[in-house]
Design a protein around this motif. Structure first.
Motif, short mmCIF file in Angstrom:
data_model
loop_
_atom_site.label_atom_id
_atom_site.label_comp_id
_atom_site.label_asym_id
_atom_site.label_seq_id
_atom_site.Cartn_x
_atom_site.Cartn_y
_atom_site.Cartn_z
N GLU A 89 -5.27 27.84 4.97
CA GLU A 89 -5.37 26.61 4.18
C GLU A 89 -4.18 26.38 3.26
OE1 GLU A 89 -9.44 24.84 3.07
OE2 GLU A 89 -9.65 27.02 2.83
N GLY A 90 -3.58 27.44 2.75
CA GLY A 90 -2.41 27.28 1.90
C GLY A 90 -1.23 26.66 2.62
N GLY A 91 -1.23 26.70 3.94
CA GLY A 91 -0.15 26.13 4.72
C GLY A 91 -0.41 24.73 5.23
N VAL A 92 -1.69 24.36 5.35
CA VAL A 92 -2.00 23.07 5.97
C VAL A 92 -2.81 22.13 5.08
CG1 VAL A 92 -1.91 24.03 8.30
CG2 VAL A 92 -4.09 23.98 7.10
N ARG A 93 -3.37 22.62 4.02
CA ARG A 93 -4.19 21.78 3.13
C ARG A 93 -3.32 21.29 1.98
NH1 ARG A 93 -9.63 23.97 0.19
NH2 ARG A 93 -10.10 22.08 -0.97
N THR A 94 -3.19 19.99 1.85
CA THR A 94 -2.34 19.42 0.80
C THR A 94 -3.04 18.24 0.14
OG1 THR A 94 -1.23 17.86 2.27
CG2 THR A 94 -0.25 20.05 2.07
N LYS A 95 -2.45 17.77 -0.89
CA LYS A 95 -2.95 16.59 -1.61
C LYS A 95 -2.15 15.36 -1.19
CE LYS A 95 -5.71 18.95 -4.31
NZ LYS A 95 -7.12 18.94 -4.06
N LEU B 171 0.88 -1.17 0.00
CA LEU B 171 0.00 0.00 0.00
C LEU B 171 0.91 1.21 0.00
CD1 LEU B 171 -2.82 1.31 0.23
CD2 LEU B 171 -2.51 1.24 2.72
N LEU B 172 0.93 1.95 -1.10
CA LEU B 172 1.77 3.13 -1.24
C LEU B 172 0.97 4.35 -0.81
CD1 LEU B 172 4.43 4.41 -2.39
CD2 LEU B 172 3.13 4.74 -4.50
N ILE B 173 1.53 5.13 0.09
CA ILE B 173 0.91 6.37 0.54
C ILE B 173 1.89 7.49 0.23
CG2 ILE B 173 0.02 7.66 2.52
CD1 ILE B 173 -0.50 4.90 3.86
N PHE B 174 1.43 8.45 -0.53
CA PHE B 174 2.27 9.56 -0.95
C PHE B 174 1.57 10.84 -0.50
CE2 PHE B 174 4.60 12.34 -3.75
CZ PHE B 174 5.83 11.71 -3.89
N MET B 175 2.28 11.66 0.28
CA MET B 175 1.63 12.86 0.81
C MET B 175 2.62 13.99 1.01
SD MET B 175 1.05 11.38 4.59
CE MET B 175 1.69 12.47 5.81
N SER B 176 2.09 15.18 1.21
CA SER B 176 2.89 16.35 1.50
C SER B 176 2.66 16.74 2.96
CB SER B 176 2.48 17.50 0.59
OG SER B 176 3.21 18.66 0.90
N ASP B 177 3.60 17.44 3.53
CA ASP B 177 3.45 17.84 4.93
C ASP B 177 2.90 19.25 5.09
OD1 ASP B 177 5.71 19.09 3.99
OD2 ASP B 177 6.84 18.86 5.83
N ASN B 178 2.96 20.08 4.06
CA ASN B 178 2.46 21.45 4.17
C ASN B 178 2.42 22.08 2.78
OD1 ASN B 178 5.58 21.63 5.49
ND2 ASN B 178 5.20 22.78 3.62
N GLY B 179 1.83 23.25 2.71
CA GLY B 179 1.79 23.98 1.45
C GLY B 179 3.15 24.55 1.10
N GLY B 180 3.23 25.17 -0.05
CA GLY B 180 4.48 25.75 -0.52
C GLY B 180 4.86 27.00 0.25
#
Length: 158
Positions: free
Chosen positions: A73-79, A29-38
């Motif tokens: 949201e730009g700092g905490v909302r990610t894909k 199960l591959l999980i790919f995520m970001s920790d924060n916005g740009g």
């Protein structure tokens, strides 16, 4: 940014190739995520330039407000995305689908436990109860998130 994404792509390919070489890819199960916005604010971490809006270290989180080091949201909302070749892990009906539920990064702990088929109280701390919520069943069924809100900062006066 392009150089960093190239490095991420190369590292990802090496991991996937190693899993395939060792016959582990079909059960992964591959999980790919970001920790924060740009990073949208050079004054918060990059060298300040004469014209801060042309700083090559800045990112854009448009249309979201804010960026890294902010609670907007730009700092905490990610894909993020999950993938498994195994249809017993991710049902055919959910493949390629978007789930836009509200989750916290801490929720991945309980979610991975649920995806592995372990009991919900697995790894429960005796001294520190787990604050992670599993959203695995919500993802694979497409139902609403287990969370209604997120606590972004806890402030305690000394």
């Amino acid at each position: 940014f392009v150089g960093m994404m190239t490095a991420v792509d190369n590292a990802h390919r090496q991991v996937v190739d190693a899993l395939k070489t060792n016959n582990m890819w079909k059960n992964t199960l591959l999980i790919f995520m970001s920790d924060n916005g740009g990073s949208a604010y050079p004054e918060l971490g990059c060298k300040r330039k004469k014209n801060k809006w042309s700083d090559p270290h800045m990112g854009s989180n448009f249309p979201l407000r804010g960026g890294k080091w902010t609670f907007w949201e730009g700092g905490v909302r990610t894909k993020s995305f999950i993938y498994s070749q195994n249809k017993a892990v991710i049902p055919e009906s959910r493949r390629g689908k978007v789930w836009d539920g509200l989750v916290s990064m801490t929720d991945w702990f309980a979610t991975i436990i649920a995806a592995a088929g372990l009991p919900d109280n697995s790894f429960e701390g005796k001294r520190h109860p787990r604050d992670s919520k599993s959203f695995w069943n919500h993802i694979i069924s497409g139902t609403d998130s287990a969370r209604l809100w997120l606590e972004l900062q806890v402030w305690k006066e000394a």
